[in-house]
Structures are given as C-alpha cells and as structure tokens.
Design an enzyme around this catalytic site. Structure first.
Site, PDB file in Angstrom:
ATOM      1  N   LYS A 218       0.842  -1.191   0.000  1.00 33.53           N
ATOM      2  CA  LYS A 218       0.000   0.000   0.000  1.00 33.53           C
ATOM      3  C   LYS A 218       0.878   1.242   0.000  1.00 33.53           C
ATOM      4  O   LYS A 218       1.861   1.316   0.739  1.00 33.53           O
ATOM      5  CB  LYS A 218      -0.901  -0.036   1.237  1.00 33.53           C
TER       6      LYS A 218
ATOM      7  N   SER B 216      -9.556   1.063   3.229  1.00 40.86           N
ATOM      8  CA  SER B 216      -8.731   1.937   2.423  1.00 40.86           C
ATOM      9  C   SER B 216      -7.622   1.198   1.671  1.00 40.86           C
ATOM     10  O   SER B 216      -6.932   1.790   0.829  1.00 40.86           O
ATOM     11  CB  SER B 216      -8.088   3.011   3.314  1.00 40.86           C
TER      12      SER B 216
ATOM     13  N   ILE C 222      -7.908   0.803  10.388  1.00 48.06           N
ATOM     14  CA  ILE C 222      -8.355   1.541  11.568  1.00 48.06           C
ATOM     15  C   ILE C 222      -9.873   1.482  11.714  1.00 48.06           C
ATOM     16  O   ILE C 222     -10.422   1.902  12.718  1.00 48.06           O
ATOM     17  CB  ILE C 222      -7.859   3.002  11.522  1.00 48.06           C
ATOM     18  N   GLY C 223     -10.543   0.946  10.674  1.00 47.01           N
ATOM     19  CA  GLY C 223     -11.989   0.809  10.745  1.00 47.01           C
ATOM     20  C   GLY C 223     -12.518  -0.298   9.855  1.00 47.01           C
ATOM     21  O   GLY C 223     -13.722  -0.455   9.681  1.00 47.01           O
ATOM     22  N   GLY C 224     -11.579  -1.074   9.284  1.00 46.49           N
ATOM     23  CA  GLY C 224     -11.958  -2.160   8.382  1.00 46.49           C
ATOM     24  C   GLY C 224     -11.131  -2.193   7.120  1.00 46.49           C
ATOM     25  O   GLY C 224     -11.456  -2.919   6.175  1.00 46.49           O
ATOM     26  N   SER C 225     -10.031  -1.444   7.089  1.00 45.40           N
ATOM     27  CA  SER C 225      -9.327  -1.174   5.833  1.00 45.40           C
ATOM     28  C   SER C 225      -8.498  -2.319   5.283  1.00 45.40           C
ATOM     29  O   SER C 225      -8.063  -2.260   4.135  1.00 45.40           O
ATOM     30  CB  SER C 225      -8.436   0.059   6.003  1.00 45.40           C
TER      31      SER C 225
END
Length: 583
Positions: free
Chosen positions: A135, A210, A231-234
């Site tokens: 990434k 992301s 951090i939230g599902g990335s």
C-alpha cells in the site's frame, strides 16, 4: 520520481503522477498487454486471455507452493517477479489499483536472490524470492509517500518502513505499490491523484478501502501477498470484497514505524498493519516471518509476544480423546443494520456444513450482539479528535476537491475538536465498553458470571466454577464483514461490522466462502421494516442483479493477542466444511 512544484495545480500534479505510473508500466518486459475496449463486468478472467500460460501458471499458484518452489530453485525469483509485474500492470489497466510498479528494483532484487540460492544452496529466508505488493502509505526509501493527498506529492520516504525491512530480511521482493483513498478513511478507494479503484469481480462495485488497491490487485492475482492497514476495516473490507484472506492483528503486534497518514500520533483508536493474501497460508507465513524476527527489539512499543506455532501443539481446546474442540459463537446480525440475503446465506451454508461434518468437535452457539450502536457512538467520537483539522489542511493545501466519502465520514462521525478533558472522558468510555464486552463474551453459553465477577449474593466464584466458566466460553465469533457484499461505488456507508472490532482491538480474520451473490434464494426480503436510517439505506441499496458475481466473505474474530488461535480455528473450520484455504 517525477518533479512537482507548489505552483502546479492539483490537476497537473495528478497528471504527472499518472504519467509516472504509466511509465512504470511501459518499463515492464515482456510488455503488458492492452485490455480490449469492450470488457465484461467481471474482468477476473481477462488475464488468462491475454497473458502466456507460464505467467498464468505462476501467478495463480497458491502462495505456499510458490514459496516452496522458490526455496528449492524449481522456480527462479526472476521468472516469478517478471510474471507478477506483468500481471500487476494488467490489473492496474483493468481496475486502476496501481500507483507505480517497481520493475528495476524488483528485478535487481530477484537476480540477487537467485544468485544467493545458487551460491549458498539455501533460501535467504522464509519468503525467499516472493513478490509482495505494498500500500502506497507504507514508506519505501526514496519513493513518493503521499498517502492519497495531492499536497503531499513530493514527500519522499527517508527510509523503508520497519515492516518492509523485516520482510526484506525474510527474503521477499517488492514489485508494486497500490492505491488508497483520500484521507485513508473510506471503505472504498478513490482519490484525486488516480481516480477510483474498481472491483474486478464486478466493476460496478467497490474494491473496498482503504487498502482497496491491494484488494483489487490480489483479486486479479497481480500479487499473492500484500500489505494493508486498518483503523476501521481497511484490511478486512477489501479482502472480503475481493474474495481474499486478510488479517487485522491486535495493535502493537506488528511494527508501524515509517507509515504516512494524518493523526499518526493518536493512541485512542490505534491503526494496525497486516496482510492480505490469496491463501490462508500466506497470511500465516507473513505473520510468522515478521514476529520470528522479534520486531519489539526495533519498536519498543510492540508487545514481545513470540509466534505460537500451532503445528507443534494445538492452540484450541482438546477433549479426553485428544481431539481438537472448537466453540463458535455466531453473530449474524449486529442489531443495527441487517445483512443482505447473500451474507446470511453464506453464514447459514458454513454453519450447516460444520454441523453436518463434525458435530462432535465443533459446537455452534448463538452470540447475541452487545450495544453495537453504542460502540459506534464511542468510536466515531474518537476518530477525529482534532476536528479533522489535519485532514482538512492536507486537502486544502493543494486546492483538491473533497471526495464525497471523505465529506460523508466527517459528517457521519460528527468530527469536532475535543478538549483534553473531553478526550479523557471519551477514552474512559472506550475502556468501559471494552470491559463490558469482555464480560458479555464471558457470559455467552455459560450459566455463570465471568471469572472475576461475584455471584448474586456477593460470594466470589470458586475455582471449580471458574473452570466451568472457561470450559463453556466461546472460542471465536463468526460474523459478517459488512452488511452486504461489495457495495456499488459511493455507497460504503456502514462500518459497524468491522469498526466494532477496532474499538475492542480484537484480531479478525477474513475468508472467502467460495460462494457469490446471485443465487435464487438471494431475493429481496419483501415487507421488511427498517430499524433506523442506516438500516433503511442498506435495505434499499440491495437489488440482487446489482451484486452479480460479488464474493461472499465472512469474518472470524478472536480475543486480543490470539491471532494464532484464530488462524488455527479457521484452518479447522475450512477443513471440516470442505472449503478451500486458497483462491
């Protein structure tokens, strides 16, 4: 790297970066074929039509098979790297998942590794010769590190990120860098530098975010192992959307130094880094290769927890006969947003296979949700504790427009600046919820209070009762990764099935069921009354024909620091259900 100046418009900077990407495509040999103009919605079959049999054979081999072939010299790293460079470039042309290829660096490294194996008669490390994609926000020395912001183009990484150094020491090759969204806070991947990354299974749908560039690239087999952040599902959302395996580890287990993002020093919701792979073995090998190098010696904030090898001793419970035992709690619906029919079918299909094939050793129990709406309220207050000042400043610095999902997440979280006292109070609420959820987990399938609780009369639970409590507890939770399969572009607006576990900091493992949306039983639930506006949005979003070929993936959740147990549990489940551990 391409030259940009502060005087350039954001559109000109975007054009420069796209030109650089295209130049890296052109540097690949053999040349990357051009896709036909008329493409199907599902482009996963296109590479087989355009690439040679050798390239297809290499890139579609299971991760562990490639590792073994590279370690023995059956395949050279040079041949494998060339194959993945070509397929990665084609993937970029099909779904826009690449920021740049690294042919010169990658081939120089591959040739070195081939020479090393020839001279020393042994591989350099456990990932010897294996191409790995990265990434873009993960720093790579001397290369751009913009994290999806136009204004940050031209920031060069001064050194490799710690995790890249460890993977390099394990013998890998870095061949591709992948796209991410503006702000890094979308469950989709779109920015003003490269545009929108599409889902290869159905290009009307999102690849996720992301780490959506990684998800799309692996979904097209332009890589077999990649690096994402979460951090939230990335990590989990792109893995699920593209039918892959992906692991969100517990925080402070893998090194984070050398990454680029806003709010990097924030500790109230801690981001993590982890693998996406086309196989479960790839996830496991990635984790072991890093943790066996004791990364806590280089980043003191990491927990000094060695990797527990389940091949030497099971991490699951065992019965009197020595057989492994597994108790799975099924949380099919979080009580806030009801999943679409394909997701519920995926859970039901897996549960039925487990119950039919091994009812003696695998127990299925219902795991009721516990205040998941409250979890989002706590979490959303902590995401942008500075009122999103860093995000807004990074966007404004170039004059680039705010992407729709950036605007949406700032509104959905009510982003506002917290005072120090407010931040303390919000963090206290976070920790209180963690403790309450731990007690909830302890209570599921047990008639007794948790080991540290007292009975109704205030008497401490005795040692015998504590053993009974522990023996009755759920080992892992089976749950959706999202309220549907990969949603249409612009519509990934419910994070609860992934962000819940970021708040709790539980390790989560994504896996494909091998099923896709579109079965006869996946019709709309007529007459359904939505619970709330988020549920209404999700319900109205579902039209069966929209999700054709979308993979059905699920999530397995464990307690903190139990990555190895979650992996072994999934191995046991897939073996029992007769499901594949690679795609």
């Amino acid at each position: 790297m391409p030259l940009v100046t502060q005087q350039m418009s954001w559109q000109d900077i975007s054009a420069v970066m796209q030109k650089h990407r295209d130049e890296t495509y052109a540097a690949v040999e053999p040349a990357i074929p051009e896709p036909p103009k008329d493409l199907p919605l599902n482009v996963t079959g296109v590479p087989k039509q355009l690439l040679s049999e050798d390239v297809v054979s290499i890139t579609e081999s299971p991760t562990q098979t490639l590792i073994e072939s590279l370690a023995t010299g059956k395949l050279t790293s040079t041949a494998v790297t060339k194959a993945f460079l070509q397929r990665a470039g084609l993937a970029g042309k099909l779904v826009n998942c690449i920021t740049e290829l690294l042919p010169d660096r990658a081939l120089a490294r591959a040739q070195y590794l081939d020479a090393y194996l020839a001279e020393h008669k042994k591989p350099l490390g456990p990932l010897h010769g294996l191409p790995i994609s990265v990434k873009e926000m993960v720093g790579m020395k001397g290369l751009d590190l913009n994290a999806g912001f136009v204004a940050w183009v031209g920031r060069l990484a001064p050194d490799d990120a710690t995790i890249l150094k460890l993977l390099w020491h394990a013998g890998c090759v870095f061949h591709a860098r992948t796209t991410e969204p503006q702000s890094l806070m979308h469950l989709e991947t779109s920015n003003n530098l490269y545009g929108v990354t599409l889902n290869p299974h159905n290009t009307r749908l999102t690849s996720g975010g992301s780490s959506g560039g990684e998800g799309a690239l692996l979904g097209l087999r332009g890589s077999c192992l990649g690096i994402g952040t979460d951090i939230g599902g990335s990590i989990r959302n792109p893995a699920a959307n593209n039918g892959l395996f992906g692991l969100r580890p517990t925080s402070m287990r893998l090194p984070m130094a050398g990454l680029s993002a806003t709010m990097m020093g924030a500790e109230h919701i801690i981001p993590v880094i982890g693998p996406l792979s086309t196989s479960l073995a790839g996830v496991k090998t990635f984790m072991k290769a890093i943790i066996d190098q004791q990364p806590w010696l280089y980043e003191p904030s990491l927990v000094p927890l060695p990797w527990k090898d389940s091949t030497k001793a099971t991490l699951l419970r065992t019965g009197p006969n020595g057989r492994r035992k597994l108790r799975i709690g099924v949380l099919a619906d979080d009580g806030v947003v009801k999943p679409h029919p394909p997701i519920l079918r995926g859970i039901a299909t897996l549960v039925a296979a487990l119950a039919q094939n091994n009812p003696a050793d695998i127990e299925i129990v219902e795991f009721p949700p516990y205040k998941h709406a409250e979890a989002w309220r706590i979490l959303s207050a902590l995401y942008f504790a500075d009122g999103a000042a860093e995000e807004k400043a990074a966007i404004a610095a170039s004059g680039e427009p705010v992407r729709p999902l950036t605007e949406w997440i700032l509104e959905a979280t009510g982003a506002r600046e917290l005072s120090v006292a407010e931040l303390w109070k919000a963090t206290e609420a976070r920790d209180g919820y963690k403790a309450a959820y731990g007690r909830h987990w302890n209570s599921v399938n047990t008639a007794l209070p948790g080991p540290l609780d007292s009975d109704e009369e205030g008497v401490d639970v005795g040692a015998v009762q504590r053993e009974e409590v522990l023996d009755g507890m759920v080992d892992v939770i089976l749950t959706p990764t999202g309220p549907g399969c990969a949603p249409p572009l612009g519509c990934a607006k419910y994070w609860g099935y992934t962000s819940q576990w970021n708040l709790l900091d539980y390790p989560c493992l994504i896996f494909p069921t091998g099923l896709c949306a579109g079965a006869e039983e996946d019709g709309v639930e007529e007459g359904y009354t939505p619970r709330n506006e988020r549920d209404r949005f999700n319900y109205e979003l579902y039209k069966p024909e929209t999700y054709t070929d979308a993979p059905i993936s699920l999530q397995l959740v464990g307690r903190r620091w139990e990555e190895e147990k979650v992996i072994e549990a999934l191995e046991f489940m897939l073996e029992t259900a007769g499901m594949k551990s690679s795609v």
